[in-house]
Design an enzyme around this catalytic site. Structure first.
Site, PDB file in Angstrom:
ATOM      1  N   TRP B 159       0.840  -1.213   0.000  1.00  0.00           N
ATOM      2  CA  TRP B 159       0.000   0.000   0.000  1.00  0.00           C
ATOM      3  C   TRP B 159       0.861   1.242   0.000  1.00  0.00           C
ATOM      4  CZ3 TRP B 159      -3.790  -2.170  -1.869  1.00  0.00           C
ATOM      5  CH2 TRP B 159      -4.286  -3.379  -1.392  1.00  0.00           C
ATOM      6  N   ASP B 160       1.951   1.207   0.727  1.00  0.00           N
ATOM      7  CA  ASP B 160       2.888   2.332   0.679  1.00  0.00           C
ATOM      8  C   ASP B 160       3.440   2.532  -0.731  1.00  0.00           C
ATOM      9  OD1 ASP B 160       2.856   3.341   3.242  1.00  0.00           O
ATOM     10  OD2 ASP B 160       4.576   2.168   3.937  1.00  0.00           O
TER      11      ASP B 160
END
Lengths: 383, 383
Positions: B159-160
């Site tokens: 997600w980062d």
């Protein structure tokens, strides 16, 4: 956000996830993205998951906000239609391989300042997909339960997602240069390189080159303190990235004094994340009882107002879609009324829009280039 | 690719992964990205993995090609320096929260056409990190071995990574509009929304809304045929996305007739991916012996020239970095001579460059704005 990329037109010949996501991301920012498919659709037309009607939820998820044109790719006349569309748009995004007529050389002969981005499997042009790239990049052997022997492949196709977003970045960067200096661009984007670059950017490859073998540590956070804990009615992930997070966690759970005593016994400095990581199992053992005898609601109440980072584990069916400003109700052809996401880049104007039906815009797009879809249809060039 | 974003300047006040990756991606395309840190560095300065010197391999991995400036964030004069840098650059990327002087309102008062992208945890502005967002979005409960009861968190902070790339897309899109229409932009990018949008784009949320519960299926591919197989000296991932892939797989492994017979017995149509998925265990059982009695080299030789998608599972230390056109040897301060990745977008000119030392460019950057670093240093405003 609608209209931020107004005036940008992209022809996309794509399938599955990476290339469609690249195009959709630009469409969600206001670009006119024309996905061109062969008659009957590409290989992803019936990719699972499916709606009861048989419509692919992956396809509708990956093509929101685009226009859809279908053309016979096998006929010279059909290919000529795609060439004209590409020359008009000036930007082509594709993951199709083995089709010379869709390549940079053929299309830039017609449009010299063409921007052409080719997603491929490996840097040598050979095929690879997210699930095979993931196997060979290293993550599955360090993911999953400590006592599990084999690899744990991911379910989220993270490399495809990153690849699609890199594609969107590459097209915007190339278009910026063309707007200033006039030149086109030929860009290749191998999925394998996306994964290798990401493993490198995150430090995994440097670590390996320095002789360190990353261990498999289950749901613990590497190099800091974080872990999943059972609570009375579920399970939560808890992360303390900084000393402040960790101090708050120890205080709210009432183990601050015990942790301080443990630090003295172990000669550990728990104000340093390395020591919090090295002694993670002892620390987790001290914290676990607090979580075990509480419900999710208790945990939420206790941790509110602290800096502790935490979240409950949820199933997809448990997510609060109604409460999310990202999700809008749309009428998706073939699916019905569902909540679908807008783009996460929020300027206060984002709205989810449906994917088109396959071939929905063939007539309109061809007409805009002065072509007669009915006449082409009579000869089987379009459907 | 060097120079594609020539003339674009970004001030980045960031930490950890998402925001630094967004800035680095633009730097790798030729933008002048100035990462501004508080004296002594931000919270990610010593984030694991570490080199023997203590230098963070995550930090050096995430800040390649940027310039580094350090300023005292606590002093009004230091903040004024950051404000002037931001006003000069006209683009700010940050994940810093709770610092009003770095917010859109404060900075756009000085630079009205500012483009400001704020990465945050959740849409309500509260904190969240990759590992907590991952827990609550649904993937850990469908990832991992079928017989495992608990969640399997990912090790790759996917997600980062996606968030950082969305940030790069958002800044380029906003800058395109500003170049044409003159207006700035305030963009918020919640990490939670990145994950929710991705789950939606891939069809997981539509599937859940239609009442289907995604099962945990280990290393099988959902909705098609794919699985890991043990070979004599390792393990491979094998994927057949299309009927051609599957036919090739059955032929090369000599099970085509047996599979056809199985299809007749089960009344299954293995030319359809749904039936290949439904009967995946029976199909895998027929294929497993072929893999078991072969080495990786045997498998490679046999599958070469077929359409079958496959790869061996590897450890990070087993990757062929020397053979990758993506990886270049660099001299990284604090680390030494290592191979590091360039950007995967390949225009034939990509080259990896090192990350700066913390504060390496403070004097040069301040001088370019007519400020005297020595004089500021004497008062403790810069280091």
């Amino acid at each position: 956000m609608l209209g931020m990329l107004e005036g940008l037109r992209i022809v996309e010949v794509s399938s599955f996830v990476a290339a469609p996501l690249g195009g959709m991301t630009l469409a969600q920012l206001g670009a006119d993205v024309i996905r061109v498919d062969p008659l009957g659709g590409a290989a992803d037309t019936s990719r699972w998951p499916l709606a009861p009607s048989g419509t692919s939820l992956l396809w509708t998820g990956m093509n929101k906000g685009k226009r859809s044109v279908t053309v016979d790719f096998r006929s010279p006349e059909g290919r000529e239609v795609v060439t004209r569309l590409a020359a008009d748009a000036g930007i082509v995004l594709t993951n199709a391989v083995g089709r010379g007529w869709l390549g940079y050389e053929a299309l830039s002969a017609v449009r010299p300042d063409l921007i052409h981005l080719q997603i491929e499997g490996r840097p040598d042009g050979s095929a690879a997909v997210d699930y095979t790239v993931n196997a060979e990049i290293g993550f599955p052997l360090v993911t999953g339960p400590v006592d599990h022997a084999g690899p744990v492949s991911h379910v989220l196709p993270a490399w495809d997602v990153a690849c699609g977003l890199y594609a969107a970045v590459g097209l915007l960067a190339a278009e910026r240069r063309r707007a200033r200096r006039g030149e086109g661009a030929q860009i290749k984007l191998p999925l394998y390189d996306v994964a290798l670059a990401t493993a490198g950017n995150l430090g995994f490859l440097a670590e390996a080159q320095l002789g360190e073998e990353r261990p498999r540590i289950g749901n613990y956070l590497y190099g800091g303190f974080g872990r999943d804990f059972a609570v009375g009615d579920g399970r939560v992930m808890v992360v303390a990235l900084t000393t402040r997070h960790f101090t708050d966690l120890c205080e709210v759970t009432g183990v601050a004094e015990t942790v301080a005593e443990l630090g003295r016994m172990l000669r550990a400095d728990f104000s340093v994340d390395g020591d919090r990581y090295r002694h993670r199992e002892a620390l987790a053992a001290l914290l676990a009882p607090w979580f075990e005898c509480r419900t999710l609601a208790d945990v939420e109440k206790a941790l509110a107002g602290t800096s502790v980072l935490w979240a409950p584990y949820k199933r997809f069916s448990e997510l609060d879609l109604e409460g999310s400003p990202l999700m809008n109700e749309i009428d998706q052809p073939g699916v019905g009324r569902v909540r679908a996401p807008a783009i996460p880049l929020n300027t206060g104007e984002r709205t989810a829009v449906p994917a088109p039906e396959l071939g929905e815009h063939t007539d309109a797009v061809l007409a805009s280039l002065g072509m007669d879809a009915d006449e082409l249809r009579a000869r089987g060039v379009v459907a």
